[in-house]
Enzyme design. Structure first.
Site, PDB file in Angstrom:
ATOM      1  N   TYR A  73       0.819  -1.217   0.000  1.00  0.00           N
ATOM      2  CA  TYR A  73       0.000   0.000   0.000  1.00  0.00           C
ATOM      3  C   TYR A  73       0.849   1.262   0.000  1.00  0.00           C
ATOM      4  CZ  TYR A  73      -4.277  -2.546  -0.013  1.00  0.00           C
ATOM      5  OH  TYR A  73      -5.311  -3.354  -0.427  1.00  0.00           O
ATOM      6  N   HIS A 127     -14.866   1.960  -2.128  1.00  0.00           N
ATOM      7  CA  HIS A 127     -13.811   1.143  -1.516  1.00  0.00           C
ATOM      8  C   HIS A 127     -12.807   1.976  -0.727  1.00  0.00           C
ATOM      9  CE1 HIS A 127     -14.749  -2.148  -4.754  1.00  0.00           C
ATOM     10  NE2 HIS A 127     -15.657  -2.069  -3.812  1.00  0.00           N
ATOM     11  N   CYS A 135      -7.399   2.809  12.503  1.00  0.00           N
ATOM     12  CA  CYS A 135      -6.880   1.804  13.425  1.00  0.00           C
ATOM     13  C   CYS A 135      -7.317   0.419  12.954  1.00  0.00           C
ATOM     14  CB  CYS A 135      -7.396   2.082  14.838  1.00  0.00           C
ATOM     15  SG  CYS A 135      -6.681   0.915  16.043  1.00  0.00           S
ATOM     16  N   CYS A 140     -11.472   0.456  18.056  1.00  0.00           N
ATOM     17  CA  CYS A 140     -10.915   1.818  18.147  1.00  0.00           C
ATOM     18  C   CYS A 140     -11.371   2.579  16.908  1.00  0.00           C
ATOM     19  CB  CYS A 140      -9.390   1.731  18.206  1.00  0.00           C
ATOM     20  SG  CYS A 140      -8.564   3.330  18.175  1.00  0.00           S
ATOM     21  N   CYS A 203      -1.273   3.262  15.854  1.00  0.00           N
ATOM     22  CA  CYS A 203      -2.447   4.058  16.240  1.00  0.00           C
ATOM     23  C   CYS A 203      -2.078   4.942  17.440  1.00  0.00           C
ATOM     24  CB  CYS A 203      -3.628   3.167  16.606  1.00  0.00           C
ATOM     25  SG  CYS A 203      -5.038   4.141  17.192  1.00  0.00           S
ATOM     26  N   CYS A 206      -5.213   4.440  20.632  1.00  0.00           N
ATOM     27  CA  CYS A 206      -5.244   3.309  21.586  1.00  0.00           C
ATOM     28  C   CYS A 206      -3.830   2.853  21.951  1.00  0.00           C
ATOM     29  CB  CYS A 206      -6.058   2.153  21.022  1.00  0.00           C
ATOM     30  SG  CYS A 206      -5.335   1.370  19.571  1.00  0.00           S
TER      31      CYS A 206
END
Ligand code: BJW
Ligand code: ZN
Length: 314
Positions: A73, A127, A135, A140, A203, A206
């Protein structure tokens, strides 16, 4: 990519219908961005470093190897940021401004429609987008917009010192493609390192889970607000005049199902695709149009009666 000439009779008949259409849908797929240099998912473009792109687009792949999936990605984000919207993105954005009853249902996550200034309330991102992070824990709710490239320093594309966007790297990739080898232009024979979890995006809310791309993977629900917007448009009493299906293999649901839903609401179907075999799942009907060719050339031509000439952006 040679574009066959567009059949004049079909074009005239499409123009006549478009000119009197008030409620129009477009279903967009990866082929829309192909001439901007971004690979598609299926067929020849669907390999990244010998991995099938589809097999990386799952929660299971991320859980099994977050480093590999994040490399994929991060690379896609990099390529999308280097790419420019093409005339079809601009043409669709202009149609949205000219026709309030036009909605684009985009399966693309590359951000090119947004960069072509497509009005946001007429662009449904089925999408998600590469440029939203969220997260990885469902418990979360943290999410952020993020255009940083690389997304974290550890994910810098390993190129062995070669710029993956350079002409040299592109030439190497084209030569590999000709030989039926890996198509990834960043793949200059440098293995991708496995990155320790602590160096992947974390993240900040959290402090317990990784961030992941804000895209919709197989088996995941599409964003509820997007589904509602699409359903509201399709279910309206006014019906639908036309659905234009651009550069998608129409194999992924619920997106592909919108073609038949629009048809049931009275829409005529127009398909723009390089490959004439990529028909709607339920096949063709009397009155459908098929325009074979590169979306970047065909779409501005199709929309010309409403939007006029699209000026090249510099
Ligand atoms: C050109 C061109 C040029 C090239 N010019 N054209 C009903 C029946 C059966 C299964 C299901 C069902 N409902 C749900 C499912 C399960 C599943 C599904 O659809 N499976 C099928 C594969 C059978 N769907 C889901 O899981 C969805 N979630 C869901 O429904 O939740 C509820 C639920 C869950 C489980 C069970 C039941 C219900 C989520 C789908 C998410 C898809 N995600 C991906 C990855 C996104 C992130 C990322 O980018 O990495 O989305 S997969 C990938 O496919 C990506 C794309 O948006 C999507 C569509 O691909 P697209 O755009 O069509 O690309 P290609 O490559 O396939 O085609 C390109 C086309 O362009 C080709 O036709 C070329 O010819 C053409 N072309 N150059 C014009 N220049
Ligand atoms: Zn979190």
């Amino acid at each position: 990519m040679a574009t066959p000439s567009i059949d004049k009779h079909a074009l005239d008949s499409f123009h006549a219908h478009l000119s009197q259409s008030k409620r129009v849908l477009a279903l967009l797929g990866a082929g829309l961005s192909a001439s901007s240099g971004l690979p598609t998912f299926r067929g020849a473009g669907g390999l990244w470093r010998s991995h099938d792109s589809i097999s990386l687009a799952t929660p299971e792949a991320f859980a099994a190897d977050p480093s590999l999936v994040w490399h994929f990605y991060n690379y896609r984000r990099h390529m999308a940021l280097q790419a420019q919207p093409n005339p079809a993105h601009y043409a669709l954005a202009e149609l949205a401004r000219k026709l309030p009853g036009f909605q684009c249902l985009s399966q693309n996550v590359d951000g090119l429609s947004q960069r072509a200034e497509h009005p946001p309330d007429q662009l449904q991102l089925l999408h998600g987008t590469l440029f939203e992070l969220k997260c990885a824990s469902r418990r979360c709710d943290y999410h952020e917009t993020n255009f940083t490239d690389p997304v974290v320093p550890a994910l810098a594309i390993p190129t062995g010192g070669v710029d993956p966007t350079s002409n040299e790297a592109r030439r190497e990739a084209a030569a590999a493609q000709d030989k039926g080898q890996d198509l990834d232009i960043s793949d200059v024979k440098v293995p991708i390192p496995s990155i320790s979890t602590k160096d992947l995006p974390q993240c900040p809310k959290c402090n317990a889970h990784l961030l992941r791309p804000g895209v919709v993977w197989f088996g995941e629900s599409l964003p509820a607000s997007v589904l509602k917007n699409v359903d509201d448009f399709i279910d309206a009493d006014a019906g639908i005049d036309l659905i234009i299906v651009i550069g998608t293999s129409a194999k992924v649901y619920p997106a592909a199902g919108y073609i038949d839903e629009a048809r049931e609401k009275g829409a005529r179907v127009c398909v723009v695709n390089m490959d004439t075999n990529d028909a709607p799942a339920s096949g063709w009907a009397e009155g459908d149009w098929l325009f074979q060719g590169d979306a970047a050339t065909v779409v501005p031509e199709l929309l010309k009666p409403v939007i006029g000439e699209i000026k090249a952006k510099v």
